[in-house]
Scaffold this motif. Structure first.
Motif, PDB file in Angstrom:
ATOM      1  N   ASN A   2       0.854  -1.185   0.000  1.00 47.41           N
ATOM      2  CA  ASN A   2       0.000   0.000   0.000  1.00 47.41           C
ATOM      3  C   ASN A   2       0.892   1.239   0.000  1.00 47.41           C
ATOM      4  O   ASN A   2       1.683   1.450   0.926  1.00 47.41           O
ATOM      5  N   PHE A   3       0.789   2.047  -1.035  1.00 41.44           N
ATOM      6  CA  PHE A   3       1.643   3.223  -1.169  1.00 41.44           C
ATOM      7  C   PHE A   3       0.954   4.504  -0.705  1.00 41.44           C
ATOM      8  O   PHE A   3       1.388   5.602  -1.031  1.00 41.44           O
ATOM      9  N   ARG A   4      -0.125   4.347   0.045  1.00 36.57           N
ATOM     10  CA  ARG A   4      -0.857   5.508   0.560  1.00 36.57           C
ATOM     11  C   ARG A   4      -1.157   5.313   2.041  1.00 36.57           C
ATOM     12  O   ARG A   4      -1.288   4.184   2.510  1.00 36.57           O
ATOM     13  N   THR A   5      -1.273   6.387   2.759  1.00 38.62           N
ATOM     14  CA  THR A   5      -1.720   6.337   4.155  1.00 38.62           C
ATOM     15  C   THR A   5      -3.095   6.994   4.206  1.00 38.62           C
ATOM     16  O   THR A   5      -3.208   8.202   4.355  1.00 38.62           O
ATOM     17  N   ASN A   6      -4.126   6.180   4.042  1.00 39.69           N
ATOM     18  CA  ASN A   6      -5.494   6.704   4.000  1.00 39.69           C
ATOM     19  C   ASN A   6      -5.965   7.114   5.383  1.00 39.69           C
ATOM     20  O   ASN A   6      -5.781   6.372   6.358  1.00 39.69           O
ATOM     21  N   ILE A   7      -6.578   8.294   5.456  1.00 35.53           N
ATOM     22  CA  ILE A   7      -7.172   8.760   6.703  1.00 35.53           C
ATOM     23  C   ILE A   7      -8.556   8.138   6.833  1.00 35.53           C
ATOM     24  O   ILE A   7      -9.392   8.265   5.945  1.00 35.53           O
ATOM     25  N   LYS A   8      -8.780   7.446   7.943  1.00 33.30           N
ATOM     26  CA  LYS A   8     -10.070   6.801   8.171  1.00 33.30           C
ATOM     27  C   LYS A   8     -11.018   7.805   8.831  1.00 33.30           C
ATOM     28  O   LYS A   8     -10.780   8.232   9.963  1.00 33.30           O
ATOM     29  N   LEU A   9     -12.054   8.191   8.120  1.00 36.66           N
ATOM     30  CA  LEU A   9     -13.013   9.173   8.617  1.00 36.66           C
ATOM     31  C   LEU A   9     -14.307   8.496   9.026  1.00 36.66           C
ATOM     32  O   LEU A   9     -14.669   7.439   8.500  1.00 36.66           O
ATOM     33  N   GLN A  10     -14.998   9.107   9.967  1.00 38.04           N
ATOM     34  CA  GLN A  10     -16.288   8.592  10.421  1.00 38.04           C
ATOM     35  C   GLN A  10     -17.384   9.581  10.070  1.00 38.04           C
ATOM     36  O   GLN A  10     -17.172  10.801  10.097  1.00 38.04           O
ATOM     37  N   LYS A  11     -18.545   9.042   9.760  1.00 30.85           N
ATOM     38  CA  LYS A  11     -19.694   9.904   9.480  1.00 30.85           C
ATOM     39  C   LYS A  11     -20.088  10.651  10.750  1.00 30.85           C
ATOM     40  O   LYS A  11     -20.029  10.106  11.848  1.00 30.85           O
ATOM     41  N   GLU A  12     -20.496  11.899  10.573  1.00 27.38           N
ATOM     42  CA  GLU A  12     -20.934  12.707  11.707  1.00 27.38           C
ATOM     43  C   GLU A  12     -22.455  12.742  11.780  1.00 27.38           C
ATOM     44  O   GLU A  12     -23.149  12.398  10.822  1.00 27.38           O
ATOM     45  N   ARG A  13     -22.947  13.168  12.916  1.00 24.56           N
ATOM     46  CA  ARG A  13     -24.381  13.393  13.069  1.00 24.56           C
ATOM     47  C   ARG A  13     -24.722  14.777  12.501  1.00 24.56           C
ATOM     48  O   ARG A  13     -23.849  15.520  12.086  1.00 24.56           O
ATOM     49  N   ASN A  14     -25.992  15.126  12.522  1.00 21.71           N
ATOM     50  CA  ASN A  14     -26.441  16.441  12.009  1.00 21.71           C
ATOM     51  C   ASN A  14     -25.955  16.664  10.583  1.00 21.71           C
ATOM     52  O   ASN A  14     -25.437  17.738  10.246  1.00 21.71           O
ATOM     53  N   GLN A  15     -26.107  15.641   9.746  1.00 23.82           N
ATOM     54  CA  GLN A  15     -25.574  15.736   8.383  1.00 23.82           C
ATOM     55  C   GLN A  15     -26.385  16.687   7.512  1.00 23.82           C
ATOM     56  O   GLN A  15     -27.490  17.097   7.847  1.00 23.82           O
ATOM     57  N   ILE A  16     -25.801  17.019   6.378  1.00 24.68           N
ATOM     58  CA  ILE A  16     -26.371  17.989   5.440  1.00 24.68           C
ATOM     59  C   ILE A  16     -27.291  17.280   4.455  1.00 24.68           C
ATOM     60  O   ILE A  16     -26.938  16.239   3.899  1.00 24.68           O
ATOM     61  N   ASP A  17     -28.480  17.852   4.256  1.00 23.39           N
ATOM     62  CA  ASP A  17     -29.373  17.385   3.196  1.00 23.39           C
ATOM     63  C   ASP A  17     -29.932  18.606   2.479  1.00 23.39           C
ATOM     64  O   ASP A  17     -29.453  19.726   2.699  1.00 23.39           O
ATOM     65  N   TYR A  18     -30.951  18.408   1.649  1.00 22.67           N
ATOM     66  CA  TYR A  18     -31.457  19.528   0.858  1.00 22.67           C
ATOM     67  C   TYR A  18     -32.380  20.465   1.644  1.00 22.67           C
ATOM     68  O   TYR A  18     -32.851  21.465   1.107  1.00 22.67           O
ATOM     69  N   ASN A  19     -32.603  20.146   2.914  1.00 25.21           N
ATOM     70  CA  ASN A  19     -33.312  21.087   3.790  1.00 25.21           C
ATOM     71  C   ASN A  19     -32.339  21.949   4.577  1.00 25.21           C
ATOM     72  O   ASN A  19     -32.757  22.872   5.278  1.00 25.21           O
ATOM     73  N   SER A  20     -31.054  21.623   4.481  1.00 27.10           N
ATOM     74  CA  SER A  20     -30.035  22.375   5.222  1.00 27.10           C
ATOM     75  C   SER A  20     -29.802  23.733   4.578  1.00 27.10           C
ATOM     76  O   SER A  20     -30.007  23.915   3.377  1.00 27.10           O
ATOM     77  N   LYS A  21     -29.341  24.658   5.404  1.00 29.93           N
ATOM     78  CA  LYS A  21     -28.941  25.987   4.928  1.00 29.93           C
ATOM     79  C   LYS A  21     -27.490  26.186   5.333  1.00 29.93           C
ATOM     80  O   LYS A  21     -27.165  26.155   6.519  1.00 29.93           O
ATOM     81  N   LEU A  22     -26.635  26.416   4.338  1.00 30.60           N
ATOM     82  CA  LEU A  22     -25.193  26.391   4.560  1.00 30.60           C
ATOM     83  C   LEU A  22     -24.568  27.780   4.417  1.00 30.60           C
ATOM     84  O   LEU A  22     -24.876  28.508   3.476  1.00 30.60           O
ATOM     85  N   VAL A  23     -23.682  28.097   5.348  1.00 27.03           N
ATOM     86  CA  VAL A  23     -22.877  29.320   5.271  1.00 27.03           C
ATOM     87  C   VAL A  23     -21.412  28.904   5.315  1.00 27.03           C
ATOM     88  O   VAL A  23     -21.012  28.126   6.188  1.00 27.03           O
ATOM     89  N   LEU A  24     -20.608  29.392   4.371  1.00 24.85           N
ATOM     90  CA  LEU A  24     -19.182  29.096   4.341  1.00 24.85           C
ATOM     91  C   LEU A  24     -18.395  30.402   4.353  1.00 24.85           C
ATOM     92  O   LEU A  24     -18.669  31.303   3.553  1.00 24.85           O
ATOM     93  N   ILE A  25     -17.442  30.486   5.281  1.00 23.67           N
ATOM     94  CA  ILE A  25     -16.651  31.710   5.439  1.00 23.67           C
ATOM     95  C   ILE A  25     -15.193  31.330   5.619  1.00 23.67           C
ATOM     96  O   ILE A  25     -14.882  30.363   6.324  1.00 23.67           O
TER      97      ILE A  25
END
Length: 315
Positions: A2-25
């Motif tokens: 394996n020539f990569r060191t993959n970061i193992k991520l976990q799903k979070e709660r309060n996920q984003i869907d099409y009812n979400s309203k997003l602000v990015l700054i």
């Protein structure tokens, strides 16, 4: 092997869907994620004052937006035949002072409303290096090519960054207690500050962020910096300037963000939106052909059905 060191991520709660309203700054990496969210038609509001790199500039924007600050002539200056404000990026600058003030105050009102209603707020920190305008003894968001002798360049300490982030979170939670705040550190390398100085800057940001994140208060960290530096870890994932992630890297980090933060129930819709977006971008050899007219009708029907099914989606 394996020539990569993959970061193992976990799903979070309060996920984003099409009812979400997003602000990015924040830094230009916020722009990259915002473009992806916008492409897939999530309700997204991004960088109303343009790109902001340091925590103090971000805190100032959120403070002023929540307090509905009224910008006036004293907050602007003219240089190189354009009007500027130290709180905002040059993208907000204008040819006339009135136009600039209109831009600033309109953005403040919009940001106030968006912060109040947001379900998720993504804050991307770019650098701990700041420029202090000597004349007013204030840290600026952008220097606008004002001569450097008019500024003092400083490195924010971990404690100073932590205090700024705490202020930012308290302000947001005061008007929007249920908002989920996601912090991330930009993987863009600020090599103009120097290699060692850039590393120290990122270290200060990461150290401060990890002292504030807590699931209990819906304060999270997404490791875009670590994905770029420790997972991808190769110059083939950088653009030609060797500082910014290229399209491949941005797509990869987006896929990780999607895995962690986007609700799986929306994946089928994302696929449908992608199909429509590619259809809209299609350029036919003969726009008047029967085949192309049928293609347009089918595309129109898909759009109409999706907009009817999910009212927050607009093409």
């Amino acid at each position: 092997m394996n020539f990569r060191t993959n970061i193992k991520l976990q799903k979070e709660r309060n996920q984003i869907d099409y009812n979400s309203k997003l602000v990015l700054i924040g830094s230009c990496f916020s722009e990259n994620i915002s473009k992806k969210l916008h492409y897939f038609k999530f309700p997204t509001f991004s960088n109303p004052f343009g790109i902001l790199f340091n925590p103090i500039a971000i805190e100032n924007l959120i403070t002023n937006a929540i307090n509905l600050k009224k910008y006036s002539e004293k907050n602007t200056f003219s240089l190189n035949e354009r009007w500027h404000c130290f709180d905002a990026h040059s993208d907000i600058s204008a040819i006339t002072q009135n136009e600039l003030l209109l831009n600033l105050n309109s953005a403040i009102k919009q940001t106030h409303q968006q912060l109040k209603n947001a379900s998720h707020i993504v804050i991307t920190l770019g650098t701990a290096w700041v420029y202090r305008f000597i004349e007013t003894d204030t840290i600026v968001g952008n220097c606008h090519k004002v001569p450097q002798k008019k500024f003092l360049k400083e490195m924010l300490s971990v404690d100073e960054i932590l205090a700024s982030l705490q202020n930012t979170c308290v302000l947001i939670k005061d008007i929007n207690p249920t908002a989920t705040i996601i912090f991330t550190v930009s993987p863009v390398r600020h090599l103009k500050d120097g290699f060692i100085e850039n590393t120290q800057s990122k270290a200060h940001l990461i150290s401060a962020v990890h002292q504030i994140i807590t699931t209990k208060n819906k304060l999270f960290y997404f490791p875009s910096f670590e994905i770029m530096l420790d997972d991808l870890r190769d110059y083939r994932f950088y653009s030609s300037d060797m500082m910014h992630p290229n399209e491949t890297a941005i797509n990869y980090i987006w896929e990780q963000f999607k895995y962690v933060w986007i609700d799986e129930k929306t994946f089928a819709t994302l696929k449908e939106v992608d199909t429509i977006q590619k259809g809209m971008a299609h350029r036919p050899f003969n726009s008047s052909s029967t085949q192309h007219q049928q293609f347009l009708k089918t595309l129109h029907d898909k759009i109409a059905l999706l907009e009817k099914t999910i009212p927050n989606i607009h093409f």
